[in-house]
Design a protein around this motif. Structure first.
Motif, PDB file in Angstrom:
ATOM      1  N   ASN A   4     -10.265   9.870  -2.171  1.00 58.54           N
ATOM      2  CA  ASN A   4     -11.243  10.467  -1.261  1.00 58.54           C
ATOM      3  C   ASN A   4     -11.160  11.988  -1.378  1.00 58.54           C
ATOM      4  O   ASN A   4     -10.266  12.621  -0.798  1.00 58.54           O
ATOM      5  CB  ASN A   4     -10.988  10.045   0.190  1.00 58.54           C
TER       6      ASN A   4
ATOM      7  N   LYS B 280      -7.936   4.119  -5.069  1.00 60.67           N
ATOM      8  CA  LYS B 280      -9.157   4.766  -4.615  1.00 60.67           C
ATOM      9  C   LYS B 280      -8.834   6.178  -4.145  1.00 60.67           C
ATOM     10  O   LYS B 280      -7.787   6.424  -3.555  1.00 60.67           O
ATOM     11  CB  LYS B 280      -9.799   3.962  -3.479  1.00 60.67           C
TER      12      LYS B 280
ATOM     13  N   ASN C 207      -7.411   7.214   8.649  1.00 59.45           N
ATOM     14  CA  ASN C 207      -6.923   5.839   8.734  1.00 59.45           C
ATOM     15  C   ASN C 207      -6.313   5.442   7.392  1.00 59.45           C
ATOM     16  O   ASN C 207      -6.230   6.258   6.467  1.00 59.45           O
ATOM     17  CB  ASN C 207      -8.036   4.881   9.168  1.00 59.45           C
ATOM     18  N   GLU C 208      -5.904   4.217   7.266  1.00 59.37           N
ATOM     19  CA  GLU C 208      -5.216   3.773   6.049  1.00 59.37           C
ATOM     20  C   GLU C 208      -6.147   3.697   4.846  1.00 59.37           C
ATOM     21  O   GLU C 208      -5.684   3.562   3.712  1.00 59.37           O
ATOM     22  CB  GLU C 208      -4.545   2.422   6.309  1.00 59.37           C
ATOM     23  N   SER C 209      -7.446   3.794   5.083  1.00 56.06           N
ATOM     24  CA  SER C 209      -8.415   3.811   3.985  1.00 56.06           C
ATOM     25  C   SER C 209      -8.835   5.229   3.623  1.00 56.06           C
ATOM     26  O   SER C 209      -9.791   5.418   2.873  1.00 56.06           O
ATOM     27  CB  SER C 209      -9.644   2.970   4.361  1.00 56.06           C
TER      28      SER C 209
ATOM     29  N   VAL D  41      -5.288   6.309  -2.408  1.00 58.51           N
ATOM     30  CA  VAL D  41      -4.578   5.173  -1.830  1.00 58.51           C
ATOM     31  C   VAL D  41      -4.483   4.068  -2.870  1.00 58.51           C
ATOM     32  O   VAL D  41      -5.455   3.738  -3.553  1.00 58.51           O
ATOM     33  CB  VAL D  41      -5.278   4.650  -0.548  1.00 58.51           C
TER      34      VAL D  41
ATOM     35  N   ASN E  89      -3.790   0.193  -3.246  1.00 57.50           N
ATOM     36  CA  ASN E  89      -3.798  -1.014  -2.420  1.00 57.50           C
ATOM     37  C   ASN E  89      -3.028  -2.174  -3.039  1.00 57.50           C
ATOM     38  O   ASN E  89      -2.963  -3.253  -2.457  1.00 57.50           O
ATOM     39  CB  ASN E  89      -5.244  -1.449  -2.150  1.00 57.50           C
TER      40      ASN E  89
ATOM     41  N   GLN F  24       0.800  -1.212   0.000  1.00 59.65           N
ATOM     42  CA  GLN F  24       0.000   0.000   0.000  1.00 59.65           C
ATOM     43  C   GLN F  24       0.840   1.273   0.000  1.00 59.65           C
ATOM     44  O   GLN F  24       1.916   1.326   0.603  1.00 59.65           O
ATOM     45  CB  GLN F  24      -0.905   0.038   1.238  1.00 59.65           C
TER      46      GLN F  24
END
Length: 492
Positions: A323, A321, A364-366, A311, A313, A294
């Motif tokens: 955000n 992805k 967070n990591e997402s 991010v 993955n 990641q």
């Protein structure tokens, strides 16, 4: 009986004289070095938000009490004021020593060479002198109760200021930095004889430096800054038009990147051989590597050209992805959302700190936003002059930007921010030869403390990286090691 009265009068005269000398000398000392006195109050864990008011009021009260003590008819009332003021001073020291999270530098003036414990003893003696003098003048059944109420009330006032001050400093900070002792200090340095190095990463007792002029050259130095060894990175492919190659070390791996080219190399620091692990998947202007699969990066939205965080993955698949909610636009979405991207391997959190406003973002990591915190300055909106060039469609800055937070680095739960703004009660002289670093506890979302990094032979701090026990800093052609004091160690 006359002898007792004479002794009482002598004691009263002696006590009033001592108080007059103490208060006049203290007030005059503060006036002669008023700027430093205000700075000391500004660093106080109790009085920081009230430094302006207290700096003037204490001097005025000390002089008023001294004048009243010199007038025989008013001495009795002046002694009550002296007991109240000295009780406040005493309570202040008790809180500093036993309840404050840091102990500031000692006071100046008449008590310049005394430590805080000696100050406490000194104050208690003076409180007792004034109480005895009052009792000798008006001994009755209620006087002890009245004195007890006076002392207790004075203590409660200082206690209230302490609690209120902590609330203000954390929630409504008026941009006052705290520079406690035992925060961080230089413990070593080494002359690299080359100003183009930057800290690429650390691993246990090793620091890895990369060279902007020789992008594939690595210099490994031990944590004692004694032993050095050079390596040359070998790439499996070199058919890309790189513009600004950068090396990042995240042990046991290292990465070779250039965001203007959508390519990422990775290799092991054990052999310094790198292979392409990602090609033509995304461009980026900043990136952090979370693990071997990641990475989180900042890029531009192809539709709006505004900054956006994404991010990846997988380096093998096009699993990317975005955000758009992480970065919040104020003006143009490009310059006003620019900043630094960091990752805490301990907390598994990403921290994005804006350059031009007092905010950092924790996700967070997402890339789910968990908190938006503020740095201690008061710049809530980016101060930028953004111009849109009609002919070319480009967006440019029409004036030099007002930068708030420059460089950042993270270790564990601590965020280190190199701020470019001078806080209240900070002397202009020190800013001519030092750089300030503010420390935040991102797990508690609080400001912790600040410390100065002093120029090394005229060279300013250019790059820094936090490790488990020290901050490694590049200043010109020097590598500096700033060891953590107990104030920082206790927070990690």
């Amino acid at each position: 009986m006359r002898l007792n009265t004479k002794i009482q009068n002598l004691f009263l005269e002696f006590t009033c004289l001592l108080y007059i000398i103490l208060f006049v000398y203290a007030a005059v000392s503060k006036l002669l070095d008023f700027e430093n006195f205000q700075a000391q109050l500004g660093q106080s864990p109790l009085l920081s938000p009230f430094a302006d008011f207290v700096s003037y009021s204490v001097i005025v009260i000390e002089l008023i009490i001294a004048v009243l003590l010199s007038i025989p008819k008013l001495r009795y009332f002046a002694l009550w004021g002296a007991v109240a003021l000295m009780s406040m001073f005493t309570a202040y020291i008790v809180i500093i020593l036993h309840f404050s999270y840091f102990v500031p530098c000692s006071c100046g003036g008449i008590l310049e060479k005394l430590g805080w414990t000696e100050h406490l003893i000194f104050n208690v003696v003076f409180v007792l002198l004034a109480i005895v003098a009052i009792l000798l003048q008006a001994m009755n059944n209620r006087i002890l109760i009245q004195l007890s109420v006076l002392v207790l009330g004075s203590v409660l006032i200082i206690t209230g200021l302490f609690l209120f001050s902590e609330d203000i400093m954390q929630k409504e900070n008026p941009f006052i930095r705290r520079f406690p002792q035992a925060s961080a200090a230089k413990v070593g340095s080494i002359d690299l004889r080359n100003p183009s190095y930057y800290v690429a990463g650390t691993d246990k007792n090793k620091i890895y430096l990369a060279n902007r002029l020789a992008p594939l050259q690595i210099l490994k130095i031990d944590s004692n800054l004694k032993n050095k060894k050079k390596y040359t990175i070998k790439l499996d492919r070199e058919n890309f038009k790189f513009q600004a190659v950068e090396v990042r070390v995240t042990a046991p791996y290292f990465y070779v990147i250039d965001g203007t080219v959508p390519v990422i190399y990775r290799g092991l620091i054990s052999d310094w051989k790198a292979k392409v692990i990602s090609e033509n998947r995304f461009y980026f202007s900043d990136i952090v590597f979370i693990n071997e699969k990641q990475a989180v990066f900042r890029t531009q939205n192809p539709r709006t050209v505004e900054n956006i965080v994404g991010v990846s993955n997988s380096y093998e698949r096009k699993d990317v992805k975005y955000n758009p909610q992480v970065l919040q636009k104020q003006l143009d979405g490009i310059f006003d959302t620019d900043g630094t991207l960091q990752y805490s391997t301990t907390l598994h959190k990403l921290i994005y700190t804006y350059y031009y406003r007092n905010q950092y973002i924790i996700t967070n990591e997402s890339l789910v936003v968990e908190h938006r915190g503020n740095t201690i300055d008061t710049t809530t909106k980016a101060k930028l002059k953004v111009l849109k060039i009609k002919q070319s469609g480009d967006t440019k800055l029409g004036a030099p930007p007002y930068m708030v937070n420059s460089r950042t680095t993270v270790w564990g739960n601590l965020l280190f921010v190199n701020s470019l703004l001078r806080g209240k009660y900070e002397g202009s002289k020190v800013w001519k030869y030092a750089t300030v670093v503010d420390v935040y506890d991102i797990s508690k979302q609080t400001y912790v403390l600040s410390f100065y990094v002093y120029d090394e032979e005229g060279f300013r701090m250019q790059n820094f990286l936090a490790s488990d026990s020290a901050l490694y800093i590049i200043s010109g052609h020097y590598l500096l090691k700033y060891g953590y004091g107990k104030r920082i160690q206790s927070r990690i």
